[in-house]
Write an enzyme that holds these catalytic residues in place. Sequence first.
Site, mmCIF file in Angstrom:
data_model
loop_
_atom_site.group_PDB
_atom_site.id
_atom_site.type_symbol
_atom_site.label_atom_id
_atom_site.label_comp_id
_atom_site.label_asym_id
_atom_site.label_seq_id
_atom_site.Cartn_x
_atom_site.Cartn_y
_atom_site.Cartn_z
ATOM 1 N N LYS A 1 -1.774 -3.031 7.791
ATOM 2 C CA LYS A 1 -2.881 -2.730 8.723
ATOM 3 C C LYS A 1 -3.031 -3.050 9.870
ATOM 4 C CE LYS A 1 -6.454 -1.326 5.100
ATOM 5 N NZ LYS A 1 -7.896 -1.442 4.464
ATOM 6 N N HIS B 1 -3.583 -10.308 4.067
ATOM 7 C CA HIS B 1 -4.916 -10.227 4.377
ATOM 8 C C HIS B 1 -5.259 -11.165 5.401
ATOM 9 C CE1 HIS B 1 -5.880 -8.582 -0.045
ATOM 10 N NE2 HIS B 1 -5.711 -7.637 0.837
ATOM 11 N N TYR C 1 -9.062 -8.546 -4.728
ATOM 12 C CA TYR C 1 -7.944 -7.792 -5.588
ATOM 13 C C TYR C 1 -7.329 -8.948 -6.734
ATOM 14 C CZ TYR C 1 -7.090 -4.563 -1.648
ATOM 15 O OH TYR C 1 -7.287 -3.759 -0.814
ATOM 16 N N ARG D 1 -0.983 -2.686 -6.097
ATOM 17 C CA ARG D 1 -1.158 -3.667 -5.259
ATOM 18 C C ARG D 1 -2.330 -4.510 -6.075
ATOM 19 N NH1 ARG D 1 -1.110 -5.237 0.005
ATOM 20 N NH2 ARG D 1 -3.122 -5.825 1.040
ATOM 21 N N ARG E 1 0.692 -1.203 -0.200
ATOM 22 C CA ARG E 1 -0.036 0.006 -0.037
ATOM 23 C C ARG E 1 0.955 1.278 0.116
ATOM 24 N NH1 ARG E 1 -2.182 -3.704 3.834
ATOM 25 N NH2 ARG E 1 -4.274 -4.331 3.326
ATOM 26 N N HIS F 1 -3.141 2.585 -5.550
ATOM 27 C CA HIS F 1 -3.446 1.360 -5.058
ATOM 28 C C HIS F 1 -3.607 0.138 -6.227
ATOM 29 C CE1 HIS F 1 -4.813 -0.712 -1.411
ATOM 30 N NE2 HIS F 1 -5.677 -1.309 -2.275
#
Length: 291
Positions: free
Chosen positions: A160, A249, A258, A226, A136, A223
């Site tokens: 994240k 993830h 994705y 990614r 990211r 993004h």
Amino acid sequence: MDFQDSDALEMFVDYQRAQNLAATTIRNRCSILRTLAANTGRLVDCDVFSLRRYVGREGVAAGTRRTERGAILAFYTFLQTEGLRDDNPATKLPVIRVPKGEPRPFTREQVDAMLESGAYRKTRAMILVGYYQGFRVSQIAAVHGDDIDVLTNTIRTVGKGRKERRLPLHPTVRELASTMPAHDWWFPARKNPTTHIRASSVTDLITKAKVRAGITDPRLTPHSLRHGFGTDLVENGVDIRVVQELMMHESLSTTQVYTGVSEQRKQASIVTLRPRQVPAHSGRRQIEVAA
């Protein structure tokens, strides 16, 4: 915004830091709440009708509405828990239904076009890290020379939720590392080189490279590097569970957003069905004669 609102926001920031939330999350929530205050004229004593009007305003994408609702709910829950309000008007906000996301990857050709668009060296490095590591923009901004371990061929990153991982280092990024600072930020802030640039600066620089490359699709953003990472891994036959780990993830369903299937792969797959000649007649007469 009056003092009471400012004071409440400051306390909310302290609370979130104590929760160990990411700085980006805290900053984005504060931005949403300040915009809410500017639109409603008040924040601490805002009523549910004003909140609904703000969240439901026209021209806002469903994903943005959901993000704003989450920030507002967190803030008013904090106010109620701390005794700064007797009620929590945000609990009466409707749940935002967001359509299933669709992948929007850069193609390999588009990545090449951005690299050859005249972008500066550090912008090219950002593009390479974004595509070959699937990072990211916040992760790209924070790459440090000490994150690279050539002995184990890995790169350290924080995703994240402050999840820290060591991921396999792509050969292209390993080669790039030999030209970047070995013990310092790869992308230092211009005004304060002791820290790295902001994620928004990475977004701006890659977006400029996209424009220079003549890529006009508004759905493609930094993004999308990614997205391209995940999509191309699946295209190359990498197991979806491995892709999930590489993209850090928690949920496999998130990874599947994705990992689109390219038109070329769809075309190649459909022709695997054995072809047959299209019948010129129904064959009904032959059946009747035989009967």
